[in-house]
Each structure stands twice: as C-alpha cells, then as structure tokens.
Design a protein around this motif. Structure first.
Motif, mmCIF file in Angstrom:
data_model
loop_
_atom_site.group_PDB
_atom_site.id
_atom_site.type_symbol
_atom_site.label_atom_id
_atom_site.label_comp_id
_atom_site.label_asym_id
_atom_site.label_seq_id
_atom_site.Cartn_x
_atom_site.Cartn_y
_atom_site.Cartn_z
ATOM 1 N N LEU A 54 -30.985 -10.646 72.172
ATOM 2 C CA LEU A 54 -31.990 -11.111 73.284
ATOM 3 C C LEU A 54 -32.386 -12.258 72.109
ATOM 4 O O LEU A 54 -32.354 -13.248 72.039
ATOM 5 N N LEU A 55 -32.655 -11.244 70.651
ATOM 6 C CA LEU A 55 -32.851 -12.779 69.823
ATOM 7 C C LEU A 55 -31.904 -14.185 69.409
ATOM 8 O O LEU A 55 -31.962 -15.390 68.905
ATOM 9 N N LEU A 56 -30.651 -13.475 69.583
ATOM 10 C CA LEU A 56 -29.541 -14.374 69.765
ATOM 11 C C LEU A 56 -30.152 -15.527 70.011
ATOM 12 O O LEU A 56 -29.256 -16.623 69.918
ATOM 13 N N LYS A 57 -29.796 -14.963 71.333
ATOM 14 C CA LYS A 57 -29.946 -16.074 72.213
ATOM 15 C C LYS A 57 -31.391 -17.391 71.998
ATOM 16 O O LYS A 57 -31.024 -17.846 73.159
ATOM 17 N N LEU A 58 -32.234 -16.459 71.468
ATOM 18 C CA LEU A 58 -33.624 -17.135 71.328
ATOM 19 C C LEU A 58 -32.747 -18.520 70.130
ATOM 20 O O LEU A 58 -34.130 -18.952 69.261
ATOM 21 N N GLU B 169 -34.372 2.660 76.415
ATOM 22 C CA GLU B 169 -34.147 2.628 75.018
ATOM 23 C C GLU B 169 -32.883 1.348 75.557
ATOM 24 O O GLU B 169 -32.233 0.733 74.499
ATOM 25 N N ALA B 170 -32.221 0.790 76.619
ATOM 26 C CA ALA B 170 -31.368 0.214 77.027
ATOM 27 C C ALA B 170 -31.985 -1.586 76.415
ATOM 28 O O ALA B 170 -31.228 -2.209 75.402
ATOM 29 N N TYR B 171 -33.414 -1.483 76.306
ATOM 30 C CA TYR B 171 -34.158 -2.397 76.044
ATOM 31 C C TYR B 171 -34.190 -3.043 74.304
ATOM 32 O O TYR B 171 -33.960 -3.953 74.196
ATOM 33 N N GLN B 172 -34.342 -1.369 74.006
ATOM 34 C CA GLN B 172 -34.186 -1.425 72.324
ATOM 35 C C GLN B 172 -32.957 -1.905 71.996
ATOM 36 O O GLN B 172 -33.395 -2.761 71.348
ATOM 37 N N LYS C 118 -40.802 -7.836 86.436
ATOM 38 C CA LYS C 118 -42.409 -7.920 86.141
ATOM 39 C C LYS C 118 -41.821 -7.797 84.505
ATOM 40 O O LYS C 118 -42.755 -7.657 84.296
ATOM 41 N N GLY C 119 -41.719 -6.203 84.623
ATOM 42 C CA GLY C 119 -41.792 -5.569 83.791
ATOM 43 C C GLY C 119 -41.069 -6.319 82.648
ATOM 44 O O GLY C 119 -41.510 -6.132 81.168
ATOM 45 N N PHE C 120 -39.842 -6.649 82.726
ATOM 46 C CA PHE C 120 -38.824 -7.681 82.088
ATOM 47 C C PHE C 120 -39.927 -8.650 81.733
ATOM 48 O O PHE C 120 -39.957 -9.128 80.090
#
Ligand SMILES: [Zn+2]
Length: 698
Positions: free
Chosen positions: A437-441, A428-431, A490-492
């Motif tokens: 994350l998209l802003l950083k891209l 959930e934290a990733y969600q 690795k998962g990230f």
C-alpha cells in the motif's frame, strides 16, 4: 470526515485521567516573593560567574529567575536553594551537553515505558479479545504517569531543567524560533514540560468541573417521537433519542434526504436547538420520554404514547418551567476552575492563553483573522446561491449544516465491501499488505519496508484507532475492525486513515533528529496527514481515483463545513473573554451574554446570505460546555488539511513529501507549515481550491 479520531480521543481521556487521579491536596501558592531569594541570587551570581566566567551570566540569570518562580517554601530554605544551584548549574558546554543528552534519553524512556504500560493496561478494553470484566476497566483507567510533573518538582529534576534550559513565550518562539538550531528547539521543548506547577487541588478542581460538564452533556437527550407539531403530529419515529448537539445536527443533515417531511423536521430541530441555547427549554423534557412537547408553543403534556422502557417517575412535575440556566452554570464552573490555575502558569496566565499560546501555538489574533477571512470570503454568497438552487428554496438558518455536496460514487457500498472482504479476510492480511500500500502511495521500497516493520495491526473492539509509540524501541499499533466475513469498505477506509497516523507517528519519532521534538505541532497536523492517505483509499484498492467533479464536491463540502464551524469557534472564544471580563457574573448573565455574542457573530457573517437575523444556533455546540475552548481547532484543522493536500498535489509523489514533512517534528505550526509548503498556516489553500471547485461544479 472525522477531525478527531479515536487516537486523539484516547490522548484527551488520558490527560483528563492524569488530572483526576492526583490525590495530593497541596495548595501552597507559588512564592514569587520568597524573602531570601534576591539575596541568594546576588550571592550565587557573584560566586558562579567568578567560577565559570562572564559568558555564563545571561544563562545564569535566566536560570535563577526560572527556578525562583516555581520554588516554594517546602522545597527548602535559602541554604537548600543555594546548594541546589551550585550543584546543578551546568557552567560549561560539555556539562550542558551531557545534561541535555541524558534528559533527552531518559525522558524518552520514561514516556515510552509509561505509554507501554498504558497500552497493555487498556488492551482488553481496546482490542477484540473477548469479554471486558469490571476490573479490566479499572486497569484501563489507571495512568501510571499521572504524578510525574509533581514528582519531578519534588525530586527537583524539574528545577534542574529550569535552571539550565530556557522557558519561552509564544511570541519568542514565533519571532526567534525560525533562526534557532534544532538543538535549541529541543531545549525549548524540554523546558516547556516544566512551565507550569499547578497544585494538585487546582488540577483536581479542573478535573471535577470537566467530569461534571461531561456528565451534563452526555445525558442531554431529546426524545424525538415526543415532539409534537402544531397539529399534534409526531414527525419522528418511536424510540429515536438524540443527544444534543451531535445527533440533533446529524439528524438535520440526514433529513435532507426525506423529501416529504425533511423540511418540517429540520425546522423543528432548529427550534429545539434554540430552546436549548436560550434555556427556554422546559426542564422536564430533557432526557425524558414520559412527556410530549411542542417546541414552538412550549406546551408540555404527559406522554400519550410509550416508546421506552423507563416508567414515569411518581413525582414528575409536568410543567413548562424552564431549565434554570444549568447550561451556563456548568460553563461558568469550567471557567472558575480553570482560572484557579492562572497564577501557576506564568508564561500563559489565562486559559485563553494556554489554549492559543501553548496548545495551538498560533496567536489568538491570527486565528481570528484567518477565520474572518473565510467568513467574509466572496465565495460564501456564491456557494450559498448554489445551495439555494440545489434545494429549490431560500436558505434557512439550519442550512449551515447543508450536506448535499457529495462525490459521485462509481461503486456501490456493497460492491466495495465485496472487493475489500476478498482482499482482506483478516487483520493479518492487511498487515502483510502495508508495504505494498505504501508503494502505491509513492514510498520507495526501502522506505515502505522501513516504516511497515514498525507498525503492528491489532483487531479493534471499536471502529479503530492508531496508537503511536513513545520510544524508538516500541512499535506503532494500528487498530482496525475486521468482521468474521472479512474487512468491509468502511473498515478499510478507517484503517487507511489510521495507517496515515501510524506512518506519521513512526517518521516523527524514529527519524526525527531529537526525540524531544517527536510528533507534530498539534493534532490538526496528524489528522491532515491521515486524510492524505484516507482520500486515496480507492486508488489503494486499484480502482480509479474520484473524478474532478467528485473532488470539487468534496472541496465545496470542506469549505461550507469550515464556514459553519468558523463562526462557532469565534463564539466560543468571545464567550471565554466575556467570562474573564466578568468573573462575578451569574449564570443568567452568562446566558444573556452568550446569546448576544452568538447573535452578533451570526448577524455579521451569516445573516447577509441567510436573510435571517438574530439566530443563536452557533452557540449550540456541546463542546462549548465540556471542552474548554476547543472549538476553534476544527476550523484550523480544515485550513491545515487543505494546505497539506494542495502541497501533495503539487509534489505529485506522496511518499517522499510525507516523510519530509513528518520529520520536522514538534515546532510551531507556522514553522512546520513554512517547511512543508513555503507558507505559514492560513486559509489561502482552502480558498484557492474552493474557487477552482466552484468553477467545476455549478
Ligand atoms: Zn484521525
């Protein structure tokens, strides 16, 4: 680097299941010569042109030809055919528009819901939700869409499409495609869904050949502790069981780190690979821990040590008798099964044409030219010299798998694990962090939100995959593995890759102008876009980007991998041509032909830098046996990835560029790439980047 991620594998599995589960034995040949068809067509042309006007003549002629090509006696007699055409030819634009819109909407619904059922049925297998019971696997293996094409021919919806929308050849799509409207492209893709009517028993034969080949490959293990060198020494540890060719190749790569025995191990694996390709491998050593084998002398003895739980079978015949060309007999069965589909695929009448003209949509001659441009690049000897200087010895053939070009890492894996686990204790934290994350891209806040709301993060049972939606009311699923102690690095890294897929899947479905054009031209494109995200994972953690030296090392690794796999792709292609030219050949003739092809390609493109002749290693890939001319895709994938990455660097901001590219949808690769970068698919970007990298490394 993974060119194929789990998401792609799932698609491939589903396709295989499709074919496999088709139970209707129904092998009536297509009937291009229905005795009545010419008379019926003449009558219908007179009648319908009188009714709809001369302007409809070309469309009508085309439609009649297309329907006639697939109509079989059991679809009806002349009267039924004529009645069908009268009722279903859209003779004016308004009717045609209505028909097009309805097909587009309903096919989206059909595909979307079928996919939804598949996703639900696979849920227990795919997600980390507790034990998988045997019946869960039955649900997971079921595909409700398996018979759709057959159904659509039977209820005649396929004939409605063929009567009204154009079938095209790759040549037409390449020459005329750039001037088509988006609606024309969507009509072309609609008709293409019905460009083949392969009888169920032919599909079943292909599925059986695929399954047999997959079994042959999956059980082809070498027990490494049982390999003896000339002094009777065992170089590899107990219990090490390596699957050909993947694990053998990866062990060669890993052995570069073994300063003591690495070289001897690599030479031994190379010898084993040669035995497999030439089929001089003793049959008894395959997947058998009960014998010891010296791959150089080919001597076989009962195992002097035991490192497995499987007891020696009572009747084991210990001898050096070679594997009796099973490898090539398996490949030949792939060919013979595939060839049976040829008469039912008029716009791509060989497996070679289906792979290049339909799946890749890049003509074979162009693919070959691109690969040769890489193989003959003046950069090859320069990089070969660099590798020799790093290894401190002349190249040996297995150095096609050299893996010493690596980025420096400022952080250790455990430091990165700690950073990631703190940031993402749960899925959930990733969600929650996706919009950020998209802003950083470089996505705008509005676009980041727009995409993020269509992505659901699920806890994966395996390492992770991305499962896109197939209709606009559904969401894309990002499957990622989160340990009890939180996500690790690795998962990230994988999650960021899969997020790239999900963002592509969302734009290319929800924001494309026609759902008939959803997606990308082929899997290499979605992989390339996912690599763009994955390559920026450190920045997404707020850490500094890799420096130019690290980037250069990565580029050199990409180049060397492309150089290696390009030759493999040429071998795969040439072997399929040989099989089509020699349909009556024996497995032993196919063996001899494959060896000759592999040696010729080696001698032309590799021997000049390796100074070894007549090497057969390029024929060791197991895909050659079980994947039906898939191998050229890897090199094309590397070229496409470089082109997209170079364009991203040029554009600076990734977000808007990514969205612009993804919204082009499923047109030909060249047209997509022209739109994305201003150039068709080709090796220039990789070669340019490699040249730059070479000047920065040394
Ligand atoms: Zn992927």
């Amino acid at each position: 680097m993974r060119l194929i991620c789990a998401w792609v594998l799932i698609t491939i599995v589903l396709v295989a299941v499709n074919a496999q589960e088709n139970p209707m034995p129904n092998s009536t040949a297509t009937s291009p010569q229905l005795s009545w068809v010419n008379a019926s067509n003449a009558k219908l042309e007179r009648e319908l042109i009188a009714k709809y006007g001369e302007a409809q003549r070309l469309r009508l002629e085309r439609g009649l030809r297309q329907v006639g090509e697939f109509w079989r006696p059991e679809d009806g007699d002349a009267a039924a055919f004529e009645e069908f055409v009268r009722a279903n030819f859209a003779g004016d634009q308004a009717t045609l528009d209505t028909m097009f819109n309805r097909f587009e909407r309903l096919l989206e619904q059909l595909g979307g819901h079928m996919h939804e059922i598949n996703r639900e049925f696979r849920q227990q297998m795919d997600l980390d939700l507790g034990p998988v019971l045997p019946f869960d696997e039955m649900f997971g293996g079921y595909d409700p869409s398996a018979h759709i094409i057959d159904d659509f021919f039977q209820n005649k919806l396929a004939f409605v499409a063929l009567l009204n929308f154009p079938l095209t050849t790759l040549d037409e799509r390449l020459k005329e495609g750039p001037s088509w409207t988006r609606r024309q492209w969507a009509e072309v893709r609609l008709a293409q869904r019905f460009s083949k009517r392969i009888p169920a028993d032919v599909n079943l034969g292909i599925a059986q050949a695929e399954a047999a080949a997959a079994r042959y490959v999956a059980e082809y293990n070498i027990w490494m502790h049982h390999l003896l060198d000339e002094n009777g020494q065992r170089l590899f540890p107990p219990k090490m069981r390596l699957l050909s060719h993947w694990n053998l190749r990866d062990e060669i790569k890993a052995d570069y780190a073994d300063k003591q025995n690495g070289l001897a191990k690599q030479r031994m694996i190379q010898q084993v690979m040669g035995r497999i390709v030439t089929q001089t491998i003793p049959a008894v050593v395959v997947n058998n821990p009960n014998v010891d084998w010296n791959p150089f002398t080919n001597e076989v003895k009962p195992a002097a040590v035991n490192d497995s739980d499987s007891p020696a079978p009572a009747s084991m015949n210990i001898s050096s008798a070679r594997e009796p060309d099973t490898r090539y007999a398996t490949l030949q069965k792939d060919f013979l099964a595939s060839k049976k589909a040829d008469p039912y695929s008029p716009t791509a009448p060989t497996l070679i044409a289906r792979r290049f003209d339909e799946d890749r949509e890049i003509p074979e001659a162009r693919v070959k030219a691109m690969l040769e441009q890489v193989l003959t690049s003046p950069l090859v000897p320069q990089i070969a010299k660099l590798i020799e200087s790093r290894l401190g010895r002349p190249l040996e053939p297995f150095d096609i798998w050299y893996n010493g070009f690596r980025p420096d890492s400022r952080y250790s894996e455990s430091e990165l694990d700690a950073i990631v686990a703190k940031k993402y204790p749960t899925a959930e934290a990733y969600q929650r962090d996706i919009p950020n994350l998209l802003l950083k891209l470089g996505f705008s806040p509005e676009r980041a939100q727009h995409v993020a709301q269509d992505i659901v993060v699920d806890p994966a049972r395996g390492s992770g995959h991305a499962m896109g939606a197939e209709m606009r009311s559904e969401k894309a699923h990002l499957r990622t593995r989160v340990e009890k102690t939180g996500m690790n690095y690795k998962g990230f890294n994988i999650a960021v890759h899969e997020m790239g897929h999900n963002v592509e899947q969302t734009f290319s479905l929800n924001d494309v102008d026609h759902t008939l054009l959803k997606g990308v031209p082929n899997t290499a494109f979605t992989e390339a876009l996912a690599f763009v995200f994955q390559g920026r994972d450190l920045q997404l953690l707020g850490l500094p980007a890799p420096d130019t030296k690290s980037e250069a090392e990565k580029t050199l690794n990409d180049f060397w991998t492309t150089y290696e796999i390009a030759g493999v792709g040429l071998v795969d292609t040439a072997v399929w041509h040989w099989m089509y030219d020699h349909p009556q050949a024996t497995p032993s003739q196919l063996n001899a032909a494959t060896l000759q092809i592999a040696k010729d390609i080696w001698n032309r493109y590799y021997a000049p830098v390796f100074n070894h002749k007549d090497v057969v290693l390029l024929a060791v890939y197991s895909h050659m046996i079980d994947s039906f001319l898939y191998l050229p895709d890897y090199s094309i994938g590397h070229l496409i990835a470089s082109q997209i990455e170079e364009q991203m660097k040029k554009a600076g901001e990734i977000g808007p560029e990514f969205e612009r590219m993804a919204k082009m949808g499923d047109v030909t690769p060249d047209l997509w790439m022209e739109n994305a970068t201003g150039k068709p698919v080709g090796p220039d970007a990789l070669l340019e980047a490699t040249k730059r990298a070479l000047s920065r490394v040394q």
